[in-house]
Motif scaffolding. Structure first.
Motif, PDB file in Angstrom:
ATOM      1  N   ALA A 101     -10.044  51.389  29.982  1.00  0.00           N
ATOM      2  CA  ALA A 101     -10.601  50.495  30.998  1.00  0.00           C
ATOM      3  C   ALA A 101     -12.125  50.471  30.922  1.00  0.00           C
ATOM      4  CB  ALA A 101     -10.156  50.941  32.384  1.00  0.00           C
ATOM      5  N   ILE A 102     -12.711  51.633  30.578  1.00  0.00           N
ATOM      6  CA  ILE A 102     -14.173  51.695  30.474  1.00  0.00           C
ATOM      7  C   ILE A 102     -14.641  50.851  29.299  1.00  0.00           C
ATOM      8  CG2 ILE A 102     -16.120  53.242  30.127  1.00  0.00           C
ATOM      9  CD1 ILE A 102     -14.328  55.427  31.436  1.00  0.00           C
ATOM     10  N   THR A 103     -13.894  50.962  28.171  1.00  0.00           N
ATOM     11  CA  THR A 103     -14.289  50.146  27.016  1.00  0.00           C
ATOM     12  C   THR A 103     -14.193  48.664  27.379  1.00  0.00           C
ATOM     13  OG1 THR A 103     -12.065  49.983  26.097  1.00  0.00           O
ATOM     14  CG2 THR A 103     -13.380  51.856  25.403  1.00  0.00           C
ATOM     15  N   SER A 104     -13.144  48.340  28.125  1.00  0.00           N
ATOM     16  CA  SER A 104     -12.955  46.943  28.491  1.00  0.00           C
ATOM     17  C   SER A 104     -14.127  46.434  29.336  1.00  0.00           C
ATOM     18  CB  SER A 104     -11.657  46.800  29.280  1.00  0.00           C
ATOM     19  OG  SER A 104     -11.484  45.477  29.679  1.00  0.00           O
ATOM     20  N   PHE A 105     -14.579  47.264  30.258  1.00  0.00           N
ATOM     21  CA  PHE A 105     -15.728  46.869  31.085  1.00  0.00           C
ATOM     22  C   PHE A 105     -16.955  46.609  30.207  1.00  0.00           C
ATOM     23  CE2 PHE A 105     -19.471  48.145  33.625  1.00  0.00           C
ATOM     24  CZ  PHE A 105     -19.376  47.194  34.627  1.00  0.00           C
ATOM     25  N   LEU A 106     -17.173  47.525  29.251  1.00  0.00           N
ATOM     26  CA  LEU A 106     -18.339  47.353  28.374  1.00  0.00           C
ATOM     27  C   LEU A 106     -18.203  46.100  27.517  1.00  0.00           C
ATOM     28  CD1 LEU A 106     -18.833  51.077  27.363  1.00  0.00           C
ATOM     29  CD2 LEU A 106     -20.112  49.757  29.041  1.00  0.00           C
ATOM     30  N   TYR A 107     -16.985  45.844  27.006  1.00  0.00           N
ATOM     31  CA  TYR A 107     -16.771  44.625  26.219  1.00  0.00           C
ATOM     32  C   TYR A 107     -17.035  43.396  27.076  1.00  0.00           C
ATOM     33  CZ  TYR A 107     -14.399  47.686  22.891  1.00  0.00           C
ATOM     34  OH  TYR A 107     -14.099  48.676  21.995  1.00  0.00           O
ATOM     35  N   GLY A 108     -16.647  43.474  28.354  1.00  0.00           N
ATOM     36  CA  GLY A 108     -16.916  42.363  29.275  1.00  0.00           C
ATOM     37  C   GLY A 108     -18.410  42.102  29.377  1.00  0.00           C
ATOM     38  N   LEU A 109     -19.180  43.179  29.473  1.00  0.00           N
ATOM     39  CA  LEU A 109     -20.642  43.013  29.537  1.00  0.00           C
ATOM     40  C   LEU A 109     -21.159  42.372  28.255  1.00  0.00           C
ATOM     41  CD1 LEU A 109     -21.873  46.312  31.208  1.00  0.00           C
ATOM     42  CD2 LEU A 109     -21.458  44.096  32.250  1.00  0.00           C
ATOM     43  N   VAL A 110     -20.585  42.761  27.112  1.00  0.00           N
ATOM     44  CA  VAL A 110     -20.995  42.150  25.844  1.00  0.00           C
ATOM     45  C   VAL A 110     -20.716  40.650  25.894  1.00  0.00           C
ATOM     46  CG1 VAL A 110     -20.519  42.032  23.378  1.00  0.00           C
ATOM     47  CG2 VAL A 110     -20.669  44.250  24.500  1.00  0.00           C
ATOM     48  N   GLY A 111     -19.505  40.299  26.353  1.00  0.00           N
ATOM     49  CA  GLY A 111     -19.140  38.883  26.429  1.00  0.00           C
ATOM     50  C   GLY A 111     -20.081  38.111  27.321  1.00  0.00           C
ATOM     51  N   LEU A 112     -20.437  38.726  28.457  1.00  0.00           N
ATOM     52  CA  LEU A 112     -21.357  38.065  29.381  1.00  0.00           C
ATOM     53  C   LEU A 112     -22.704  37.838  28.708  1.00  0.00           C
ATOM     54  CD1 LEU A 112     -21.605  37.122  32.325  1.00  0.00           C
ATOM     55  CD2 LEU A 112     -22.440  39.387  32.889  1.00  0.00           C
ATOM     56  N   SER A 113     -23.183  38.864  27.990  1.00  0.00           N
ATOM     57  CA  SER A 113     -24.481  38.716  27.312  1.00  0.00           C
ATOM     58  C   SER A 113     -24.413  37.639  26.240  1.00  0.00           C
ATOM     59  CB  SER A 113     -24.914  40.030  26.657  1.00  0.00           C
ATOM     60  OG  SER A 113     -24.550  41.104  27.454  1.00  0.00           O
ATOM     61  N   VAL A 114     -23.307  37.616  25.503  1.00  0.00           N
ATOM     62  CA  VAL A 114     -23.165  36.596  24.459  1.00  0.00           C
ATOM     63  C   VAL A 114     -23.236  35.213  25.101  1.00  0.00           C
ATOM     64  CG1 VAL A 114     -21.527  35.546  22.850  1.00  0.00           C
ATOM     65  CG2 VAL A 114     -21.877  38.014  22.835  1.00  0.00           C
ATOM     66  N   ALA A 115     -22.493  35.028  26.202  1.00  0.00           N
ATOM     67  CA  ALA A 115     -22.467  33.715  26.843  1.00  0.00           C
ATOM     68  C   ALA A 115     -23.857  33.333  27.329  1.00  0.00           C
ATOM     69  CB  ALA A 115     -21.483  33.738  28.012  1.00  0.00           C
ATOM     70  N   ILE A 116     -24.530  34.288  27.971  1.00  0.00           N
ATOM     71  CA  ILE A 116     -25.848  33.962  28.537  1.00  0.00           C
ATOM     72  C   ILE A 116     -26.826  33.632  27.434  1.00  0.00           C
ATOM     73  CG2 ILE A 116     -27.836  34.928  29.745  1.00  0.00           C
ATOM     74  CD1 ILE A 116     -25.855  36.456  31.495  1.00  0.00           C
ATOM     75  N   SER A 117     -26.883  34.492  26.388  1.00  0.00           N
ATOM     76  CA  SER A 117     -27.907  34.241  25.371  1.00  0.00           C
ATOM     77  C   SER A 117     -27.579  32.983  24.573  1.00  0.00           C
ATOM     78  CB  SER A 117     -28.068  35.461  24.469  1.00  0.00           C
ATOM     79  OG  SER A 117     -26.815  35.955  24.110  1.00  0.00           O
ATOM     80  N   MET A 118     -26.272  32.746  24.343  1.00  0.00           N
ATOM     81  CA  MET A 118     -25.891  31.542  23.605  1.00  0.00           C
ATOM     82  C   MET A 118     -26.336  30.283  24.366  1.00  0.00           C
ATOM     83  SD  MET A 118     -22.078  30.274  22.624  1.00  0.00           S
ATOM     84  CE  MET A 118     -21.611  29.764  24.250  1.00  0.00           C
ATOM     85  N   MET A 119     -25.983  30.219  25.629  1.00  0.00           N
ATOM     86  CA  MET A 119     -26.280  28.976  26.356  1.00  0.00           C
ATOM     87  C   MET A 119     -27.755  28.849  26.680  1.00  0.00           C
ATOM     88  SD  MET A 119     -22.981  28.390  28.698  1.00  0.00           S
ATOM     89  CE  MET A 119     -22.978  30.053  29.284  1.00  0.00           C
ATOM     90  N   ASN A 120     -28.401  29.997  26.879  1.00  0.00           N
ATOM     91  CA  ASN A 120     -29.839  29.933  27.116  1.00  0.00           C
ATOM     92  C   ASN A 120     -30.536  29.370  25.887  1.00  0.00           C
ATOM     93  OD1 ASN A 120     -32.247  30.428  28.624  1.00  0.00           O
ATOM     94  ND2 ASN A 120     -32.641  32.100  27.177  1.00  0.00           N
ATOM     95  N   PHE A 121     -30.101  29.805  24.721  1.00  0.00           N
ATOM     96  CA  PHE A 121     -30.729  29.291  23.504  1.00  0.00           C
ATOM     97  C   PHE A 121     -30.399  27.814  23.296  1.00  0.00           C
ATOM     98  CE2 PHE A 121     -30.575  28.334  18.956  1.00  0.00           C
ATOM     99  CZ  PHE A 121     -31.923  28.508  18.673  1.00  0.00           C
ATOM    100  N   ILE A 122     -29.111  27.482  23.363  1.00  0.00           N
ATOM    101  CA  ILE A 122     -28.702  26.118  23.026  1.00  0.00           C
ATOM    102  C   ILE A 122     -29.219  25.106  24.052  1.00  0.00           C
ATOM    103  CG2 ILE A 122     -26.725  24.585  22.724  1.00  0.00           C
ATOM    104  CD1 ILE A 122     -25.156  27.014  21.747  1.00  0.00           C
ATOM    105  N   MET A 123     -28.966  25.399  25.305  1.00  0.00           N
ATOM    106  CA  MET A 123     -29.184  24.389  26.336  1.00  0.00           C
ATOM    107  C   MET A 123     -30.610  24.372  26.877  1.00  0.00           C
ATOM    108  SD  MET A 123     -26.239  23.031  26.375  1.00  0.00           S
ATOM    109  CE  MET A 123     -26.338  21.937  27.779  1.00  0.00           C
TER     110      MET A 123
END
Lengths: 459, 174
Positions: free
Chosen positions: B54-76
């Protein structure tokens, strides 16, 4: 049996007395004439004089501009003030506008606090009915706590009804559509007047209140009777009653939210508003049930309640907090995205004038519970649950505050004596009634068919 | 050096739980237990450490959130801040509500998929993996406890295990 400690009783009474004094004070000090408001504006201007004077040096009518800028601090307001200054007697119009807001302020504070505690009782009844209808095996040990919380439903709903009645009698001006002069000039309100008219409004309110209280009375009576008999007829009856109540509840709750909250902004409408208010009242009620359970357990009254029960309640707090956020965001994002002027004004006033409470409550109601209550171990630690519970309750008070205040006091909002006094008064009343109700019956529903399973509940 | 283990087969999960507790008490080392379905509380009885997936899953979730934020911040926002239907592309925060659905979905996507892959890696499961099942009946209705013989006397250990209710006891040279 639970006995009400004199300390708790005294605390509740002190809360009520202090709250009542604060409320009387804020009602007495609310301005009654335009002249008083002008004095207030003048003194505010003196207060903020320096900084604003420089930034709006071009502004000839600093009085109005400053009064506008006090809370909003935007340049647009300065510009509107400039534009308006062309009109003769704008100062008077502005002062009158502010007079209404300041006169509304103590009423709105009472209304928010009264509704907040009322909705906790209603939410607890809904949660209780869900437990019956779902035949939950974990919760029967908590039934008496839930029943005690719903004991506030009758006084709470009567107080809200009294406030609505006072609005209907034009003692206060919370609901703008109740003012015939406003309706006469407003075609939108005329169009809605077949639904939004005082007699029908009060009849509807009475119907909801009677319905909820009858269901509450029957469910409580069945629960007490069931302890004394040797058959399950009352339990089966409660099961059917709960199912019926949930149908009645979801319809009346939705209409109640249109009537009592959404109609404060009668030009605005939102289709998921009923759900949104439901999520708010449901999570507050579950939180209060958890807090009272933990309190009673700490006092040694609930030995049959274990960590797993607290864990389950905390899971509900966590889940419904996220559900609330989902609805909040769905409502906000759809309106923000399409940006239709007639809908979006609702959020523009809130973001411009209520930035901190509006986004602050999002942090309190979402980010905090998500981070604190995500861990399974933390959900068993009482002080973690209590801490996040208090945060959630503050957050949902602010939620109701954000629904009511912008429509009633506009930019003249402030969480001051009136708001805190109203919270203290109704908080004291709530504690007094709920803990009194706890003394009326044994804390364990004796022969509920699921009570054994519930006592041995282990997650 | 060959190590010896004893396979004790049970036909009932309650019996198995009992046997696990007795075996732990007698300080024999349980190597592995094979069951056809999850037995509630078995991990606690065996004294296995709680999972950290469950802890790994939480950390992976944070990775996903960062990917989404940095991706859209860059593109949009950074790369080509177009005016699309009047959306405010001046800063990330101003256009945030439009990005939230993607941020949410990517958080869930990363949390879920990376956690599943972590589970596969840690449990060593993959297609064409050779099954490690010592007895096919354990996938149907039998429970198998593998106990390390170590320095114990084989007779004592098998006697002990049959007393715990095992229906079959086999000595295996690994």
């Amino acid at each position: 049996m639970y006995t009400l400690s004199s300390k708790l009783k005294l605390t509740a009474i002190i809360f009520m007395v202090v709250g009542a004094i604060g409320l009387i004070f804020s009602f007495v000090t609310a301005p009654s004439s335009i002249q008083e408001v002008k004095d207030i504006i003048a003194s505010q201007e003196a207060h903020h004089g320096g900084g604003h004077g420089e930034s709006h040096a071009e502004n000839t009518h600093q009085v109005t501009a400053d009064a506008h800028d006090n809370k909003a601090g935007g340049n647009e307001h300065g510009m509107t003030a400039d534009a308006h200054n062309a009109e003769e007697g704008h100062d008077d119009a502005h002062a009158e506008h502010m007079l209404h807001q300041l006169q509304n302020k103590p009423w709105a504070a009472v209304y928010v606090a009264a509704f907040f505690f009322f909705m906790i009782a209603l939410g607890a009844l809904a949660f209780y009915a869900v437990q019956y209808a779902a035949q939950a095996g974990w919760s029967p040990v908590l039934f008496r706590v839930m029943e005690a919380v719903t004991a506030y439903l009758l006084p709470g709903s009567l107080i809200v009804f009294a406030l609505l009645l006072l609005s209907g009698l034009h003692i206060n001006h919370l609901f703008v559509w109740m003012d015939p002069e406003v309706v006469a000039e407003d075609e939108l309100l005329q169009g809605k007047s077949s639904y939004l008219n005082v007699p029908f409004f009060l009849i509807r309110a009475a119907l909801y209140i009677i319905g909820w209280n009858v269901f509450r009375y029957l469910l409580r009576r069945n629960s007490l009777r069931h302890d004394e008999v040797d058959h399950n007829r009352f339990f089966r009856q409660s099961f059917k009653l709960s199912a019926g109540f949930l149908v009645f509840f979801i319809v009346t709750e939705s209409m109640m939210s249109w009537d009592w909250i959404m109609s404060l902004d009668p030009h605005w409408f939102s289709t998921l508003f009923g759900w949104y208010v439901f999520a708010s009242l449901f999570v507050s009620a579950i939180t209060v049930i958890a807090l009272i359970t933990i309190f009673l357990k700490a006092r040694g009254y609930l030995d049959f309640v274990n960590d797993s029960h607290i864990h389950d309640l905390a899971k509900f707090m966590f889940g419904i907090s996220i559900f609330w956020t989902y609805l909040w965001f769905s409502q906000f994002m759809l309106i923000w995205y399409s940006n239709i002027p007639e809908e979006v004004t609702y959020f523009i006033t809130r973001i411009e004038d209520y930035k901190l409470p509006f986004f602050g409550m999002l942090a309190l109601n979402f980010i905090f519970p998500v981070l604190v209550l995500m861990n399974s171990d933390y959900k068993r630690v009482n002080w973690f649950v209590v801490m996040s519970g208090i945060i959630i309750l503050i957050g949902h008070y602010l939620d109701i505050y954000n629904m009511v205040m912008p429509a009633t006091v506009g930019e003249s909002w402030f969480i001051g004596i009136a708001e805190i006094a109203a919270l203290l008064f109704f908080g004291g009343l709530f504690i007094f009634i709920v803990f009194n109700a706890l003394t009326k019956a044994p804390l364990l529903a004796k022969r509920n068919p699921y009570i054994k399973e519930s006592k041995h509940f282990h997650y | 050096m060959s190590s010896k283990v004893i396979h004790a087969i049970y036909t009932d999960d309650d019996l198995l739980m009992q046997a696990v507790k007795q075996t732990k008490e007698a300080h024999y080392r349980i190597e592995e237990i094979y069951t056809p379905f999850p037995v509630h509380g078995l991990d606690k009885a065996m004294g296995l450490a709680p999972t950290r997936i469950a802890i790994t899953s939480f950390l992976y979730g944070l990775v996903g959130l960062s990917v989404a934020i940095s991706m859209m911040n860059f593109i949009m926002i950074e790369d080509w801040p177009q005016n699309i239907g009047g959306k405010p592309s001046f800063s990330f925060l101003e256009n945030l509500p439009a990005f939230v659905p993607i941020m949410f979905e990517l958080t869930v996507f990363f949390a879920a998929h990376l956690m599943v892959i972590t589970f596969y890696l840690r449990s060593k499961i993959w297609p064409f993996k050779k099954a490690e099942n010592p007895d096919p009946r354990t996938t149907d209705d039998h429970f198998l406890m593998e106990v390390d013989v170590a320095n114990h006397k084989i007779e004592d250990l098998s006697q002990f295990l049959s007393n715990t209710g095992a229906v079959e006891i086999k000595l295996i040279n690994k």
